[in-house]
Design a protein around this motif. Structure first.
Motif, PDB file in Angstrom:
ATOM      1  N   TYR A 159       0.837  -1.201   0.000  1.00 51.08           N
ATOM      2  CA  TYR A 159       0.000   0.000   0.000  1.00 51.08           C
ATOM      3  C   TYR A 159       0.874   1.255   0.000  1.00 51.08           C
ATOM      4  O   TYR A 159       0.660   2.183  -0.798  1.00 51.08           O
ATOM      5  CB  TYR A 159      -0.919  -0.018   1.220  1.00 51.08           C
ATOM      6  N   TYR A 160       1.875   1.289   0.860  1.00 50.53           N
ATOM      7  CA  TYR A 160       2.731   2.475   0.947  1.00 50.53           C
ATOM      8  C   TYR A 160       3.701   2.572  -0.226  1.00 50.53           C
ATOM      9  O   TYR A 160       4.060   3.673  -0.654  1.00 50.53           O
ATOM     10  CB  TYR A 160       3.473   2.491   2.282  1.00 50.53           C
ATOM     11  N   ASP A 162       2.903   1.763  -3.184  1.00 50.67           N
ATOM     12  CA  ASP A 162       2.041   2.317  -4.227  1.00 50.67           C
ATOM     13  C   ASP A 162       1.851   3.816  -4.058  1.00 50.67           C
ATOM     14  O   ASP A 162       1.618   4.537  -5.030  1.00 50.67           O
ATOM     15  CB  ASP A 162       0.685   1.601  -4.194  1.00 50.67           C
ATOM     16  N   LYS A 163       1.982   4.292  -2.820  1.00 50.07           N
ATOM     17  CA  LYS A 163       1.843   5.727  -2.542  1.00 50.07           C
ATOM     18  C   LYS A 163       3.145   6.488  -2.800  1.00 50.07           C
ATOM     19  O   LYS A 163       3.184   7.711  -2.694  1.00 50.07           O
ATOM     20  CB  LYS A 163       1.410   5.949  -1.091  1.00 50.07           C
ATOM     21  N   GLY A 164       4.198   5.758  -3.144  1.00 50.65           N
ATOM     22  CA  GLY A 164       5.449   6.417  -3.490  1.00 50.65           C
ATOM     23  C   GLY A 164       6.496   6.452  -2.396  1.00 50.65           C
ATOM     24  O   GLY A 164       7.545   7.074  -2.569  1.00 50.65           O
ATOM     25  N   ARG A 208      -4.184  -2.288  -8.518  1.00 51.72           N
ATOM     26  CA  ARG A 208      -4.106  -1.738  -7.168  1.00 51.72           C
ATOM     27  C   ARG A 208      -5.398  -1.897  -6.375  1.00 51.72           C
ATOM     28  O   ARG A 208      -5.395  -1.909  -5.149  1.00 51.72           O
ATOM     29  CB  ARG A 208      -3.719  -0.257  -7.192  1.00 51.72           C
TER      30      ARG A 208
END
Length: 215
Positions: A159-160, A162-164, A208
């Motif tokens: 998840y993180y 994917d957030k960059g 995602r």
């Protein structure tokens, strides 16, 4: 342009083909090769399906050609279960390695995967063999599918990512340290047969919605 060779004996069966690929040049090449295989070699008539949604095409097509980013063959693809009996899915593999056939879910059993770098003869052999086997394969229902699951910790790390956030930052955010965050990232990549960060990012961009953090 290929000339269709119609056999004198009888009327060739019609095979409906749907090509879902943004690479128009490659799609045209695949179409021409399919004409060679099915029209010239087998005496069948090919008809290309255009102007319909992928969902409609899946229910009407005999052959469905679509790109497969690395990893998505390990996610439930229930939409591919709604098809004709003698249906062939041709996946254009985008990644270093082809999907592991033994690990395919029931909805993808009997599919054939090719690379854009495969030779014409390699593709011809794979498609011809898969088409023959498509008439013999046993249909399985979605309920027999063993879904690949991530642990809660793996979901949080992905998840993180994917957030960059970097692995180091994720380790700090989750209070697990960089080493553990990196280990969980590697485990996710192993589960989905991903071999590089590029494959991981492409996987996240397309799927995602399946990778959300646990509450």
């Amino acid at each position: 342009m290929l000339i269709r060779c119609m056999k004198e004996v009888g009327v060739p069966a019609e095979i409906k083909v749907y090509l879902e690929d943004a690479n128009q040049a490659y799609s045209f090449g695949v179409w021409c090769l399919l004409e060679e295989i099915f029209t010239e070699d087998m005496g069948m008539l090919l008809k290309r399906i255009d102007g319909v949604s992928a969902t409609v095409a899946l229910r009407d097509a005999d052959i469905y050609v679509t790109p497969f980013s690395a990893g998505i063959d390990r996610i439930c693809a229930y939409m591919f279960s709604h098809h004709k009996k003698n249906f062939l899915l041709i996946g254009i593999s985008i990644g270093q390695n082809l999907p592991i056939v033994e690990n395919l879910f029931p909805c993808l059993q009997g599919s054939v995967f090719i690379r854009r770098t495969d030779s014409v003869e390699q593709v011809r052999h794979k498609v011809s063999q898969a088409w023959t086997m498509s008439n013999e394969k046993k249909e399985e229902k979605c309920r027999s599918c063993r879904r690949l699951l991530l642990t809660a910790g793996e979901k949080r790390v992905i998840y993180y990512l994917d957030k960059g956030f970097s692995v180091s930052q994720i380790g700090s955010i989750l209070g697990i340290g960089m080493k553990m965050a990196s280990q969980r990232k590697r485990e996710v990549m192993r589960k989905y047969n991903l071999h590089s960060d590029v494959e991981l990012w492409n996987f996240l961009n397309k799927w995602r919605e399946y990778l959300i953090p646990s509450e």
